[in-house]
Each structure stands twice: as structure tokens, then as C-alpha cells.
Design a protein around this motif. Sequence first.
Motif, short mmCIF file in Angstrom:
data_model
loop_
_atom_site.label_atom_id
_atom_site.label_comp_id
_atom_site.label_asym_id
_atom_site.label_seq_id
_atom_site.Cartn_x
_atom_site.Cartn_y
_atom_site.Cartn_z
N MET A 198 0.85 -1.16 0.00
CA MET A 198 0.00 0.00 0.00
C MET A 198 0.90 1.23 0.00
N THR A 199 0.52 2.20 -0.80
CA THR A 199 1.29 3.43 -0.88
C THR A 199 0.41 4.61 -0.51
N MET A 200 1.05 5.75 -0.39
CA MET A 200 0.29 6.97 -0.09
C MET A 200 -0.69 7.28 -1.22
N LYS A 201 -0.34 6.93 -2.45
CA LYS A 201 -1.24 7.17 -3.58
C LYS A 201 -2.53 6.39 -3.40
N ASP A 202 -2.43 5.16 -2.89
CA ASP A 202 -3.64 4.36 -2.65
C ASP A 202 -4.55 5.05 -1.64
N VAL A 203 -3.95 5.56 -0.58
CA VAL A 203 -4.74 6.24 0.46
C VAL A 203 -5.33 7.53 -0.09
N GLN A 204 -4.57 8.27 -0.89
CA GLN A 204 -5.08 9.50 -1.48
C GLN A 204 -6.22 9.21 -2.45
N ASP A 205 -6.10 8.15 -3.24
CA ASP A 205 -7.18 7.76 -4.14
C ASP A 205 -8.45 7.41 -3.35
N LEU A 206 -8.24 6.72 -2.24
CA LEU A 206 -9.37 6.36 -1.39
C LEU A 206 -10.04 7.61 -0.82
N ARG A 207 -9.24 8.56 -0.39
CA ARG A 207 -9.80 9.83 0.14
C ARG A 207 -10.56 10.57 -0.95
N GLY A 208 -10.04 10.55 -2.17
CA GLY A 208 -10.73 11.19 -3.29
C GLY A 208 -12.08 10.54 -3.57
N LEU A 209 -12.13 9.22 -3.49
CA LEU A 209 -13.41 8.52 -3.68
C LEU A 209 -14.39 8.87 -2.57
N GLU A 210 -13.88 8.99 -1.33
CA GLU A 210 -14.76 9.35 -0.22
C GLU A 210 -15.32 10.76 -0.40
N GLU A 211 -14.51 11.69 -0.88
CA GLU A 211 -14.99 13.05 -1.12
C GLU A 211 -16.03 13.07 -2.23
N LEU A 212 -15.79 12.29 -3.28
CA LEU A 212 -16.76 12.20 -4.37
C LEU A 212 -18.07 11.61 -3.88
N CYS A 213 -17.97 10.61 -3.01
CA CYS A 213 -19.16 9.97 -2.46
C CYS A 213 -19.98 10.96 -1.63
N GLU A 214 -19.29 11.80 -0.86
CA GLU A 214 -19.98 12.79 -0.03
C GLU A 214 -20.68 13.85 -0.87
N SER A 215 -20.17 14.09 -2.07
CA SER A 215 -20.77 15.11 -2.92
C SER A 215 -22.04 14.61 -3.61
N LEU A 216 -22.21 13.29 -3.67
CA LEU A 216 -23.41 12.73 -4.31
C LEU A 216 -24.59 12.80 -3.34
N SER A 217 -25.79 12.81 -3.91
CA SER A 217 -26.99 12.90 -3.08
C SER A 217 -27.21 11.60 -2.31
N GLU A 218 -27.75 11.75 -1.12
CA GLU A 218 -28.01 10.62 -0.23
C GLU A 218 -29.03 9.67 -0.87
N GLY A 219 -28.72 8.38 -0.87
CA GLY A 219 -29.64 7.37 -1.37
C GLY A 219 -29.58 7.14 -2.87
N SER A 220 -28.75 7.86 -3.60
CA SER A 220 -28.67 7.65 -5.05
C SER A 220 -27.95 6.34 -5.35
N PRO A 221 -28.29 5.70 -6.46
CA PRO A 221 -27.66 4.42 -6.81
C PRO A 221 -26.14 4.56 -7.01
N GLU A 222 -25.74 5.72 -7.57
CA GLU A 222 -24.31 5.93 -7.77
C GLU A 222 -23.56 5.98 -6.43
N ARG A 223 -24.18 6.63 -5.46
CA ARG A 223 -23.55 6.73 -4.14
C ARG A 223 -23.43 5.35 -3.49
N LYS A 224 -24.48 4.53 -3.62
CA LYS A 224 -24.43 3.19 -3.04
C LYS A 224 -23.33 2.34 -3.68
N LYS A 225 -23.20 2.45 -5.00
CA LYS A 225 -22.15 1.71 -5.68
C LYS A 225 -20.76 2.21 -5.26
N LEU A 226 -20.64 3.51 -5.13
CA LEU A 226 -19.37 4.09 -4.72
C LEU A 226 -19.02 3.73 -3.28
#
Length: 122
Positions: free
Chosen positions: A1-29
Motif C-alpha cells: 500500500m502506498t500513499m497514492k492508494d490512500v489518497q485515491d481512497l480519500r478522493g473517492l470518499e470526497e466524491l461519495c460525499e458530494s453525491l446525493s443521499e440514497g442515489s444508486p451511484e452513491r451506493k455503488k461508490l
Amino acid sequence: MTMKDVQDLRGLEELCESLSEGSPERKKLEKLILDRKRELKGQAEALQAVVDLCDKAALPLGAAVPGAVSILVSAGLLDDPRKIWFALSSVAGGLLWAIFRVLAYRVAISARLELAQIGKVD
């Protein structure tokens, strides 16, 4: 595991927070994020297993080198002076012990930091 992996994970979490609650995209993410966290946690736990192996192998390895050399000396496979061979093997065994201990310490710190960066995984 590298710092890039953790940064990518943080980026996905931020994208997930920007999506609306209960949307199918958010559940998949969210599922993708959880799977990725589990994978990274597994890698960090594998590192800890390597640490345990190095830690447990350090002392027997350090003790085995002088013993093996003393057997070779007593069998006549190594020439005299025996004291020099035994002293050198004791130093080599001690160095191997120290190297394995330092390796185990450094990898343990790395694995624990990576687990802390991932956070709690369900």
C-alpha cells in the motif's frame, strides 16, 4: 500500500460525499470504497504477518550461526584458529539478529501507520 492508494481512497470518499443521499451511484461508490478499504487492510495485515515472522526468526537465526560454525570447526571442516571462527560467527549471528529486529520494527511501524490512515473498516 502506498500513499497514492490512500489518497485515491480519500478522493473517492470526497466524491461519495458530494453525491446525493440514497442515489444508486452513491451506493455503488460506497461499496467500492468499502471493498478497497478491506483490500488495503488485508495488505497491511499481511505486512504485520511478515513482521511477526521476522521477529520470531531473529533470535534463532542469531543463535544458530555460531552453533553451526562450532559444529563445522569440531568436524574439522574449518581450519584453526577456532576462536577466530567462533568469534566471527558470533558477530555475524548478532548482526543478523539485529538486522531482522530492525526490519521487523520498521515494517511494523509502516503497517500500523497504513492501518491508521485507512481508518475503521466494517
